[in-house]
Design an enzyme around this catalytic site. Sequence first.
Site, PDB file in Angstrom:
ATOM      1  CE  LYS A 496     -36.668  -0.492 101.004  1.00 52.85           C
ATOM      2  NZ  LYS A 496     -36.520  -0.687  99.681  1.00 52.85           N
ATOM      3  NE  ARG A 594     -34.313  -1.096  93.061  1.00 52.73           N
ATOM      4  CZ  ARG A 594     -34.582  -0.511  93.838  1.00 52.73           C
ATOM      5  NH1 ARG A 594     -34.168  -0.068  94.288  1.00 52.73           N
ATOM      6  NH2 ARG A 594     -36.277  -0.357  94.105  1.00 52.73           N
ATOM      7  CE1 TYR A 722      -7.106   6.158 117.106  1.00 50.73           C
ATOM      8  CE2 TYR A 722      -9.461   6.912 116.586  1.00 50.73           C
ATOM      9  CZ  TYR A 722      -7.580   6.092 117.706  1.00 50.73           C
ATOM     10  OH  TYR A 722      -8.887   5.199 117.944  1.00 50.73           O
TER      11      TYR A 722
END
Length: 829
Positions: A496, A594, A722
């Site tokens: 996955k 879960r 930055y």
Amino acid sequence: MNKIAQIVKWCNGALAVDVDINAEIDELATDSRNIEHPETALFIAIKTNLRDGHLYIADAYVAGVRNFLVSRHVEAGELQGANIILVKDTLLALQQIAAGHRKQYKLPVIGITGSNGKTVVKEWLYQLLGGRFSIARSPKSYNSQVGVPLSVWLMEPEHQLGIFEAGISQPGEMEQLEKIIAPTIGVFTNIGEAHSEGFLNIRQKINEKLILFRHAQHLVYCHDHAQLNECIVNYVHHVQDVKLFSWSAKQDADLRVTKINKQGNKTQITASYKGEEATVTIPFGDGASVENAMHCWCVALLLGLSQAEIAEGMMSLQSVSMRLELRHGLNDCTVINDAYNSDLTSLQLALGYLDQQKQHLMHTVIMSDMLQMGKADIDLYEEVAAQISRRGIQRFIGIGPALYKNKAAFRKYKKLRSIFFRSTEDFLKNFHQLTFNKEAILLKGARVFAFEKIGLLLEQQVHQTVMSINLAALKQNLDVFRAELSPGVKTMAMVKAFAYGSGSYEIASLLQHAGIDYLTVAYTDEGISLRKSGITLPIMVMSPDASSFDRMIAWNLEPEIFNFRSLGMFVQIAQTLQVKNYPVHIKLDTGMHRLGFEAHDMEQLITLLKDNPMLQVASIFSHLSASEDPKEDDFTALQAKRFDDMSSQLMRELPNSPLRHLCNSAAIVRHHSLHYDMVRLGLGLYGVDGSHSLEGKLQQISTLKTMIAQVRDVPAGDSVGYGHKAMADHDRRIAVICIGYADGYLRDLGNGNAYVLIHGQQARTIGSICMDMCMVDITNIPEAKEGDEVTVFGNDLPVTLLGQWANTISYEIMTSISQRVKRVYINEE
């Protein structure tokens, strides 16, 4: 060719079934998927701790094999017309067969062992000596108990020299390898800590490796390795027939190095031999290459090459890449780059890898002339054409004068489209006339044909930042976990989240080839993508969207069912599509809270499952919350108790016997009693040891590298990046590197919280991470320059360290790597 009757004598076997004792054997096969000539192959059913070859006898028979070597009873009725040789130990029998084959040849054989450099020395000797001798040598790094006999079996009557390497991991192994190789010239490259786990100390390891040379006439080694020299001198005192040939940069030796002058990427070496000085130049600047070249110099002198011949050969040495590289190419192609040499054996191995690329219907081979002595061109290219045709390859592109001359050998295969060019330059000029689209392309060329130019044209140019994924390391990690399992326990692998950032199809393809039992994805689309790419393994979908249940059934994907809503909706779809006994996976909640059914749901769940012939429970599983943490072992035990209770209740009522699985990677190692019928491999497969129990056995499979885009000097008082916040408190030299948060390099790694490696040295981040770039301090790395390689993570900079710096976990680092970062897949042999 050797006949069955001879094979039986060599291995002290018995013909359990005797069909044709005069059957000729040309090929020894240990993998039923890679058999080149089934009609003349002997399939050897080797049994290891991880796999039993007897389980694949039927596959080999279907492929056309009619000769088998086994160590247990096989039903002859299932192998009609086959010879079956029965032995006690098939691995030992393979080694005995190879030793018998070796005795038929009275030619010089070079045997190479040591901790490092074996394969490079073997390949460089092949480059140096190939113009004078027809050589048989180990394919790639075939130096194991199985690899050595398969290598020596390649010796044929036309060969004039053999070069074979031998590696061992424990005492007793070299005894058999010595009988197989029987070297006349030995090379001991060096000694180090690699593969030392099976030995008491370095001295024992040296003495075990020296067994390879007990009948050799000469032994080449470096006098400057003190322990190695001491052991060799003692060994020769007992084995007096071995003549030592040493080299040294520090003391007297047969070949005495007097000067080493490094000039950029070249090294000039001056040495004295028999009172005369000679100089060679190698196109490498590192110390390891100098050592490897010196071993080759010694062997070349022993074989009678002149110093002029050696100097010419040394200057032409090519780097050795013992790995296939799989890259994404233009127009959705896959490019397999194996262009470091070209001979029949390496071609066969590369074609086997090409076979695995099931995501493409079209396969193309681009190959150069084979610079191989011993076979007439017509015989050589007849064999090449036959190999190409047998593999069902649709297009062959031949490059070089010999292939151009032998076009007829390929043109007789009507299903094979063949195109020929006289040179690489000729191919490049006509590249625009060729079409490459949605196909797998194998590049197989000898170095002199400069196939890297072809590779550049074929590869998809995506990004200067590249993640390399070592598929061999993935396979090794799989074997590490398999070794923890009892026989019969199945393995499910997680692919996955783009296989944790590594690339779904490429990982799934390797796992399918390695014999994994199940794959798991998170979403239906991931599973469909794998199916479209040719993955046929069972695939469990962990987070199926109910709206995609119809597509799951259409693509033969198996849903995780975790509540009554999803169960009801899947039953409705199954009824509509009129499917029966469709596999589903029941998730139980044992304390993680879960997803999953709880204990109070069991009665209702059993009723629904028993009343629905459309479904069949393929597995019952749950998820451990903290299996890696010894402090949480009591909670892990509580979860296991809940799982036992609920799953047992289900299994008593179900008509079939589902698989049960509970363990993740950490639990596989730490909780052997919880393996049940199957285990699930996740992050451990990719090289992260969550259990902290594997003592460095796992290899990190991914290496992320980028490059320096610009180098600039920043005076004290100026800011970097930055926000005008990262002020230089002193004059600094900085490098701008081509990776930013859009590539997955998290912003938390900026402002000195992380470092990268440049020339092996740490360069800390300066200022904020930008979208496409970031800045690092190279003040203390004066040799750093624009275009240099930068390691973001890899073996020397673990991804776990980046996770710590970013206050997160390895999962997030790995899965954050953007799709725009080019992936290169390496399959080291």
